[in-house]
Design a protein around this motif. Structure first.
Motif, PDB file in Angstrom:
ATOM      1  N   VAL A   2       0.846  -1.199   0.000  1.00 31.79           N
ATOM      2  CA  VAL A   2       0.000   0.000   0.000  1.00 31.79           C
ATOM      3  C   VAL A   2       0.881   1.249   0.000  1.00 31.79           C
ATOM      4  N   ARG A   3       1.949   1.247   0.770  1.00 34.46           N
ATOM      5  CA  ARG A   3       2.857   2.404   0.778  1.00 34.46           C
ATOM      6  C   ARG A   3       3.467   2.631  -0.609  1.00 34.46           C
ATOM      7  N   ARG A   4       3.833   1.547  -1.308  1.00 24.86           N
ATOM      8  CA  ARG A   4       4.372   1.683  -2.666  1.00 24.86           C
ATOM      9  C   ARG A   4       3.320   2.273  -3.612  1.00 24.86           C
ATOM     10  N   TRP A   5       2.066   1.833  -3.478  1.00 26.94           N
ATOM     11  CA  TRP A   5       1.001   2.403  -4.300  1.00 26.94           C
ATOM     12  C   TRP A   5       0.830   3.894  -4.017  1.00 26.94           C
ATOM     13  N   VAL A   6       0.905   4.261  -2.750  1.00 28.37           N
ATOM     14  CA  VAL A   6       0.787   5.676  -2.376  1.00 28.37           C
ATOM     15  C   VAL A   6       1.979   6.450  -2.930  1.00 28.37           C
ATOM     16  N   ASP A   7       3.185   5.939  -2.708  1.00 37.33           N
ATOM     17  CA  ASP A   7       4.391   6.622  -3.203  1.00 37.33           C
ATOM     18  C   ASP A   7       4.404   6.723  -4.723  1.00 37.33           C
ATOM     19  N   GLY A   8       3.866   5.717  -5.393  1.00 38.28           N
ATOM     20  CA  GLY A   8       3.826   5.701  -6.850  1.00 38.28           C
ATOM     21  C   GLY A   8       2.671   6.491  -7.449  1.00 38.28           C
ATOM     22  N   GLY A   9       1.800   7.017  -6.608  1.00 41.19           N
ATOM     23  CA  GLY A   9       0.685   7.825  -7.088  1.00 41.19           C
ATOM     24  C   GLY A   9      -0.524   7.031  -7.545  1.00 41.19           C
ATOM     25  N   GLN A  10      -0.507   5.704  -7.350  1.00 40.56           N
ATOM     26  CA  GLN A  10      -1.672   4.912  -7.771  1.00 40.56           C
ATOM     27  C   GLN A  10      -2.828   5.030  -6.773  1.00 40.56           C
ATOM     28  N   LEU A  11      -2.502   5.349  -5.533  1.00 36.79           N
ATOM     29  CA  LEU A  11      -3.509   5.472  -4.472  1.00 36.79           C
ATOM     30  C   LEU A  11      -3.188   6.733  -3.687  1.00 36.79           C
ATOM     31  N   ARG A  12      -4.175   7.617  -3.552  1.00 40.39           N
ATOM     32  CA  ARG A  12      -3.953   8.859  -2.814  1.00 40.39           C
ATOM     33  C   ARG A  12      -4.122   8.639  -1.321  1.00 40.39           C
ATOM     34  N   ALA A  13      -3.284   9.297  -0.561  1.00 40.62           N
ATOM     35  CA  ALA A  13      -3.367   9.265   0.900  1.00 40.62           C
ATOM     36  C   ALA A  13      -3.119  10.672   1.416  1.00 40.62           C
ATOM     37  N   GLN A  14      -3.527  10.866   2.653  1.00 39.96           N
ATOM     38  CA  GLN A  14      -3.328  12.168   3.293  1.00 39.96           C
ATOM     39  C   GLN A  14      -3.024  11.932   4.761  1.00 39.96           C
TER      40      GLN A  14
END
Length: 137
Positions: free
Chosen positions: A24-36
């Protein structure tokens, strides 16, 4: 009345998606999943965005039957157990992360050749689906 969309911490999102926290962190870092960041400074994912991401990421095993049906809930998997008596049988399947149990005639089990290890498709067509939400702790 204001309805707040839930937010999920990275570990919670990972558990719901069936992957590791690092994925999940890789998806967030890669821009595939937004987080805040939430008020406590923790990284969180908006529940509506997580639901859309989960739907987009879902990959089902192709249905090998090639038969068109009106039922949309078709789960491809392996038969894991068959318990039979003279008349009725209980057939258990593992369809990805889902355990599916069906009750059918023993005659149907024999006609279909159902036994552990056999590839099969569970087709669910129902007007009654119970939806539950977790209780408050």
């Amino acid at each position: 009345m204001v309805l707040l969309v839930p937010h999920y911490r990275i570990a919670e999102a990972a558990g719901l998606l069936g992957v590791s926290d690092d994925t999940v962190r890789r998806w967030v870092d890669g821009g595939q999943l937004r987080a805040q960041r939430d008020a406590a400074g923790r990284l969180v994912v908006d529940g509506a965005e997580l639901a859309e991401f989960a739907r987009d990421q879902a990959r089902s095993t192709p249905d090998p039957s090639g038969v068109g049906r009106s039922a949309r809930n078709r789960l491809v998997g392996l038969v894991t157990e068959v318990l039979s008596d003279r008349v009725m049988s209980q057939v258990e399947m593992q369809c990805g992360p889902h355990r599916v149990v069906s009750l059918m005639s023993t005659e149907a089990v024999h006609e279909l050749g159902l036994r552990p290890g056999v590839l099969a498709v569970a087709v669910v067509k129902s007007t009654n689906v119970v939806v539950e939400t977790p209780g408050e702790a």
